[in-house]
Structure formats: C-alpha cells, structure tokens
Design a protein around this motif. Structure first.
Motif, PDB file in Angstrom:
ATOM      1  N   ALA A  59       0.853  -1.193   0.000  1.00 22.59           N
ATOM      2  CA  ALA A  59       0.000   0.000   0.000  1.00 22.59           C
ATOM      3  C   ALA A  59       0.890   1.245   0.000  1.00 22.59           C
ATOM      4  O   ALA A  59       2.053   1.173   0.428  1.00 22.59           O
ATOM      5  N   ASP A  60       0.338   2.373  -0.462  1.00 18.06           N
ATOM      6  CA  ASP A  60       1.190   3.565  -0.530  1.00 18.06           C
ATOM      7  C   ASP A  60       1.048   4.436   0.728  1.00 18.06           C
ATOM      8  O   ASP A  60       1.029   5.641   0.659  1.00 18.06           O
ATOM      9  N   PHE A  61       0.881   3.760   1.877  1.00 21.88           N
ATOM     10  CA  PHE A  61       0.869   4.531   3.124  1.00 21.88           C
ATOM     11  C   PHE A  61       1.469   3.691   4.251  1.00 21.88           C
ATOM     12  O   PHE A  61       1.611   2.467   4.117  1.00 21.88           O
ATOM     13  N   GLU A  62       1.825   4.396   5.316  1.00 20.46           N
ATOM     14  CA  GLU A  62       2.446   3.714   6.465  1.00 20.46           C
ATOM     15  C   GLU A  62       1.612   3.965   7.715  1.00 20.46           C
ATOM     16  O   GLU A  62       0.930   4.983   7.825  1.00 20.46           O
ATOM     17  N   PHE A 108       2.283   3.822  11.974  1.00 20.13           N
ATOM     18  CA  PHE A 108       3.361   3.701  12.994  1.00 20.13           C
ATOM     19  C   PHE A 108       4.709   3.449  12.310  1.00 20.13           C
ATOM     20  O   PHE A 108       5.520   2.663  12.800  1.00 20.13           O
ATOM     21  N   GLY A 109       4.924   4.084  11.175  1.00 18.99           N
ATOM     22  CA  GLY A 109       6.212   3.954  10.493  1.00 18.99           C
ATOM     23  C   GLY A 109       6.402   2.636   9.775  1.00 18.99           C
ATOM     24  O   GLY A 109       7.504   2.333   9.304  1.00 18.99           O
ATOM     25  N   THR A 110       5.354   1.831   9.693  1.00 22.74           N
ATOM     26  CA  THR A 110       5.482   0.534   9.007  1.00 22.74           C
ATOM     27  C   THR A 110       4.683   0.576   7.705  1.00 22.74           C
ATOM     28  O   THR A 110       3.501   0.931   7.724  1.00 22.74           O
ATOM     29  N   ARG A 111       5.336   0.210   6.622  1.00 20.47           N
ATOM     30  CA  ARG A 111       4.658   0.151   5.326  1.00 20.47           C
ATOM     31  C   ARG A 111       3.621  -0.986   5.349  1.00 20.47           C
ATOM     32  O   ARG A 111       3.960  -2.100   5.750  1.00 20.47           O
ATOM     33  N   ILE A 112       2.382  -0.688   4.984  1.00 21.27           N
ATOM     34  CA  ILE A 112       1.324  -1.707   4.997  1.00 21.27           C
ATOM     35  C   ILE A 112       1.457  -2.580   3.748  1.00 21.27           C
ATOM     36  O   ILE A 112       1.401  -2.084   2.621  1.00 21.27           O
ATOM     37  N   THR A 113       1.628  -3.864   3.997  1.00 22.45           N
ATOM     38  CA  THR A 113       1.767  -4.804   2.878  1.00 22.45           C
ATOM     39  C   THR A 113       0.560  -5.754   2.862  1.00 22.45           C
ATOM     40  O   THR A 113      -0.230  -5.786   3.807  1.00 22.45           O
ATOM     41  N   GLY A 114       0.491  -6.534   1.805  1.00 20.52           N
ATOM     42  CA  GLY A 114      -0.573  -7.534   1.713  1.00 20.52           C
ATOM     43  C   GLY A 114      -0.488  -8.556   2.834  1.00 20.52           C
ATOM     44  O   GLY A 114      -1.497  -9.065   3.307  1.00 20.52           O
ATOM     45  N   ARG A 115       0.736  -8.812   3.282  1.00 23.08           N
ATOM     46  CA  ARG A 115       0.940  -9.767   4.372  1.00 23.08           C
ATOM     47  C   ARG A 115       0.261  -9.257   5.659  1.00 23.08           C
ATOM     48  O   ARG A 115      -0.356 -10.018   6.395  1.00 23.08           O
ATOM     49  N   ILE A 116       0.421  -7.940   5.883  1.00 22.29           N
ATOM     50  CA  ILE A 116      -0.200  -7.348   7.085  1.00 22.29           C
ATOM     51  C   ILE A 116      -1.726  -7.363   6.939  1.00 22.29           C
ATOM     52  O   ILE A 116      -2.450  -7.660   7.896  1.00 22.29           O
ATOM     53  N   LEU A 117      -2.213  -7.059   5.732  1.00 25.33           N
ATOM     54  CA  LEU A 117      -3.666  -7.098   5.505  1.00 25.33           C
ATOM     55  C   LEU A 117      -4.189  -8.520   5.720  1.00 25.33           C
ATOM     56  O   LEU A 117      -5.243  -8.727   6.320  1.00 25.33           O
TER      57      LEU A 117
END
Lengths: 241, 350
Positions: B166-169, B171-180
């Motif tokens: 994703a193009d946003f962070e 808490f300083g963490t880039r949101i990825t598909g893994r996190i979703l």
C-alpha cells in the motif's frame, strides 16, 4: 370418580437379569398426594424411575392423563409434564443454583411470582443463588432438587424420599414446601420412609412388597389401623410418629 | 464490554491482565514485533485460539471426546485450496471455498454424531479416530485432487500477498498484503472467538454443561441429549473448518502435515488441558503458551545453554535439540500443579 392423573397397569420392569416390578397396578388421583410405602427393596424407587422413563418397562401400561407413556424417553416424559426429585437429589453440582433452576424450567423463562414463592419456602436458594450448587449443604441440595421440580407447574411430581438423611429442621422446611405445593392442587406420587411426614402429607397410600402393590386406599385408613400397618409393613406408624 | 464477552469475562485480575496483554499483542503484532517469524507466530496463535476454543466446546462443555477435529480443520483448508485452484484467484473463490469446507464439515459431523453419539462416549471417540484416519489417508492418496503429500499452493487475492504494498504507512510501518492478510485472520478469529463465547454462555451452552455433568439427569429434566450433542459437534466442526480456511489463506498452502496430522490433534488436546477445560478463556492462554513454546523454546534454550556454557552438565541439558523433552516436562508440571488448567487455577484464586 374422575380419571386418575397417573395409572399403572400391570407394569413389569427388569433391571439386568433381575425382575424388580412384577405387575404394578396403581392409580394416582389428580390433585392429591399418593404415598408409596413399603420395605426397602420393595420396588418403590424403581416404580418412580419407570414412570419417568429411566427404566423401560418390559410390560404394562403407564397412562398419564389418559395417554400411554410407557417406553418413552425421559426427555419426552419430562416435556409431557412429569418432574422427578430423585433420591440422590440429582442436582448439577458444577452449575450455580440459578443455572440449575433455569435448566429445570423447560417450557420457558421462570415465572417471577413462582420464583418468589420458592424463595419464601426455601430461603437458602435466594442466599446462594449465584453459588455453585456443589457447595450447598445436603439439606440445601435437597431444597434445590425439590425447587427444581416445583419451578414450573407440572402435571405430576415424582418425589423419592425427600427427607432421607436430613436434619429435623430441614425436614420441616421441606414438609412446609410440599404442603404449599399440595395446596396449589398438585398431583404428587411420593416415596417416603418417614411415616410422620407421609401421614401428614398423604391423601392416599399404596403399600408395595416384592414388586407389587399389596394394598392401596386412603391414608387415613392405613394410619388409623395399626394391625394393618403391622401386617403390610411389619411395623406400626405410631412407633415412628 | 461485559455484553461483548457475553457476561463471561476472565473473572480474575491476573487472568484479565494476561488476556488483555495477549489481545493487545495480537492486535498490534505487525507493529510491535517486526519480522515475518513473529507475524507467523501471531497468526498461528490467533488461529489456534479459535481451533482450541471450538474443541473445548466439545470436550470441555459437552464432555465429548473427538479425534476428528483436525479433519474438520483440514476440510476448511482444503475447501479454500480446491476452490481457488478451480475457480481461480479471487475473493469469490475464497468465500466459496470457505463456505463449502464449512458445509462439508457440518454434514460429516452430523452423520458421525447421529450414528455414534447414541452409543457410549468411547465408541464416539473411536469412530472419530477411524474417520479422521481414513480422511487423512484419502487426502494423501488422491494426489490428482489434493496434491497428495506435497499439498497444494493457494492463489489468494493479490491484496493479501506480500507482493502487494500500500502507498501509506502506519506507525512507520509500510502496509503490505501480508499485514492485511494478518488482519483478515485476526478480525475473523476475534469474531469467531466471541461467537463461541456467546454459544457457551447461551441456554444451549448451559444444557451442554448439564449433559457433561450427568447425561441421565439432563435427559430426566427434559433435554434430548443426542440432539444437543449433535448440534455441539456440528457447531464445533463448523468453527474448526472456518479456522482451517483462515489457516490456508494465511499460509497460502495446504498439506496433510499442516492441517490433518494426528500431531496437531495432540497439540490441540495439550492446549485445552494446559489452558483449562470447560472455559473458553483457557483456549487463549493454552494456545498462546503452546505456540510460543513451539516457536521460541528452542531459541530460549540455545541462549540459556550459551549463558551456562561454563557449568558442567547444564548446557547439555539445555541443548536446543532437547526442546521437546522440556516441553514435555513443562506439560507434566502444568498438569500436576494446575489440574484444572491455568485458567481454572487463576479463577479459583488458590
């Protein structure tokens, strides 16, 4: 005379290879208390358990308000309006008093007025309402077991030796509660060895011996005839009054 | 809060703190514990909490011993796998696979329960063991359908894969598909856990507890024991299958070893016992401790062995290769000191 609430006709029950009931014939009139008396091992508890469906009869008919319930599952018999207070109390020790009572109200939520009445006749139930039933004393457990049957209006109450092993004060409380229940017009079939209690509550009496009813009639007749008591049960009620 | 928890909170200050800590750690795992291994452990904990809680509905609340729980877990996982293989990558395929796995699990549970719950509990346990073993053999033999021992890779929507960024962070963490994907697992597991909490605190749950204590008494009060046990088996199977689907979506792989093995069944049993039977909160504590031990006990022992390198015998005992021995010792000690499980002990306050 109106049709009895419960009629047993030639009921025979076996437990494993033993023949316990040898053709029990018994009428329990509506709105009356019938006391089932007799020596130990005569088949009184087996009779109650057979009516409740916990033992299946080998032969005979058990008519509840004119319908044969012999051989039906206990759950079906309970739903037909029969409640059993077993000899060993049969409470759910791991559940609270409240949960035990809610479980017993099979047709829906407990009627608040009926619960108030139960709290009046059995005050400890209110005190220990949220406590596990297993923590109650023996007498309180018996109160809970009896209250569980009384939580709803039933067609027939089967009560097995409610005073067994209890202190006189608890027996008095139970007697008061059962007298109240009787005053409400309940039909009760009760096994009781405490003759004072049996005589005080009973309208009718039936004496069992060796798996059969050997005498049935008004309690007043039995209570007033020491010779008859001696002959049927080998002892006199007066001696136990 | 009390309503969300169906009026059945942890009922112990220490347990409340433990549960709150586990919930917060899982809720913020991607931000608190960087690295794929930590996220893997967090997802596994969330899924196993649900799986263990669904088993506790059977064992702890219904008094029913079943060895087929991993079979239902596997049906959910294979449902998703087969659906995505045949219907392609997409949300529809995921939903269809999840639903199909759950329905199949419920039907199978219904048939097993109806045929075997009338008889003694030991026969039900034996029948579930036989059916579960038969299904495990079938899955490994029908390789044209299930991939056999190799298992199957699952095509999940791109938004749930590590390739998606994703193009946003936050808490300083880039949101990825893994996190979703992790949050899909976490939210679904939380919802399933609350559902189970609702079930065990409903009138149905109360009857189940009465049946567990004494089936004859419950029948004499007016409850048809077979029907209640059958419904409990079906509900438990449905939730286990949903947990299996989530596990497959998270791993993007399904195989006999990850979902159907008897080893997992034993793990579930251990988690129920360690946490405490007959309380859904036991699943939270049991699954967390067990999965953490499975994943980190070796590392901990390695560090301890290094720290005690100068001592005689101790480093050998703490050798990371012996982690299963210590896990076994910890299990025996927990059963000895907490026979009612950790939750039972904490709730009793003794």
């Amino acid at each position: 005379m109106s049709e009895p609430m419960l009629r047993l006709e030639g009921v025979r029950t076996d437990i494993a290879q033993y023949h316990i009931l040898h053709g029990v014939d018994l009428d329990v009139p509506q709105g009356q208390v019938t006391m089932l008396l007799g020596r130990n091992g005569a088949g009184k508890t087996t009779t109650l358990r057979t009516v409740m469906g916990l033992w299946k009869p080998r032969a005979g008919r058990i008519m509840l308000a004119g319908r044969n319930i012999a051989g039906q599952d206990p759950a079906a018999i309970a739903q037909a309006g029969v409640a059993l207070v077993p000899e060993n109390m049969g409470i759910f020790a791991n559940l609270t008093v409240e949960e035990n009572m809610i479980l017993a109200a099979v047709s829906g939520p407990i009627d608040p007025a009926r619960l108030d009445w139960l709290f009046t006749v059995f005050p400890p139930l209110k005190t220990f309402w949220k406590n596990p039933a297993g923590n109650l004393s023996g007498g309180q457990k018996q109160m809970l077991a009896t209250a569980r049957a009384m939580v709803e209006e039933r067609r027939l109450y089967l009560i097995d030796e409610p005073s067994k092993g209890l202190a006189p004060a608890i027996v008095s409380t139970l007697a008061r509660a059962l007298r109240d229940l009787k005053a409400k017009g309940a039909t009760i079939l009760m096994v009781e060895q405490n003759f004072k209690l049996a005589r005080a509550l009973g309208d009718q009496a039936a004496v069992m011996d060796d798996g059969r009813i050997v005498w049935a009639g008004p309690m007043a007749t039995l209570a007033g005839d020491a010779g008859l008591q001696e002959r049927l049960m080998g002892l006199s009620m007066e001696g136990h009054a | 809060m009390v309503r969300i928890l169906s009026g059945d909170g942890p009922r112990s200050a220490v347990l409340s703190l433990i549960v709150a800590a586990i919930f917060l750690a899982l809720a913020f795992a991607p931000f608190l514990f960087p690295g794929s291994r930590a996220l893997e452990t967090a997802a596994r904990i969330a899924i196993f909490i649900v799986l263990v809680a669904s088993y506790d509905l059977l064992l702890g609340y219904g008094g029913i011993v079943s060895f087929a729980h991993t079979m239902f877990f596997g049906l959910g996982a294979y449902g998703v796998a087969l659906s995505t293989v045949h219907l392609g990558r997409g949300w529809g395929a995921l939903a269809f696979g999840t639903l199909s796995g759950m329905v199949l699990a419920v039907v199978l549970a219904f048939v097993i329960a109806l045929f075997s719950l009338r008889v003694r509990a030991i026969f039900f346990a034996m029948i579930t063991l036989a059916v579960a073993s038969a299904v495990a053999v079938l899955v490994s033999q029908l390789s044209w359908l299930t991939g056999g021992e190799d298992g199957m890779n699952i095509q999940i929507p791109r938004e749930l894969t590590p390739a998606f960024r994703a193009d946003f962070e936050i808490f300083g963490t880039r949101i990825t598909g893994r996190i979703l994907n992790y949050y899909l697992v976490f939210v679904c597991c939380t919802a399933l856990f609350l559902l189970l909490l609702r079930i065990v605190n409903s009138p149905f749950g109360r009857v189940l507890q009465a049946i567990r204590e004494n089936a004859f008494r419950a029948e004499a009060v007016g409850y048809r024991v077979v029907i209640y046990r059958t419904v409990a088996t079906c509900l438990s199977a449905a939730v286990a299958a949903l947990a299996g689907s989530l596990f497959a979506i998270w791993l993007r792989y399904v195989g006999p070893d990850t979902t159907l093995s008897m080893e997992i069944m034993i793990d579930i049993l251990l988690m129920v016992v360690i946490g405490g039977m007959g309380t859904i909160w036991g699943a939270v504590v049991g699954a967390t401790i067990f999965v953490l031990a499975q994943n980190y006990l070796q590392n901990l022992m390695g560090a301890a062995a290094e720290a005690t390198a100068g001592l005689p015998l101790v480093p050998d005992l703490l050798n990371p290769d012996r982690w299963l021995l210590w896990l076994g010792v910890a299990f025996i000690l927990s059963v000895y000191f907490f026979p009612a499980g950790i939750v039972g002990r904490l709730r009793s306050g003794r």
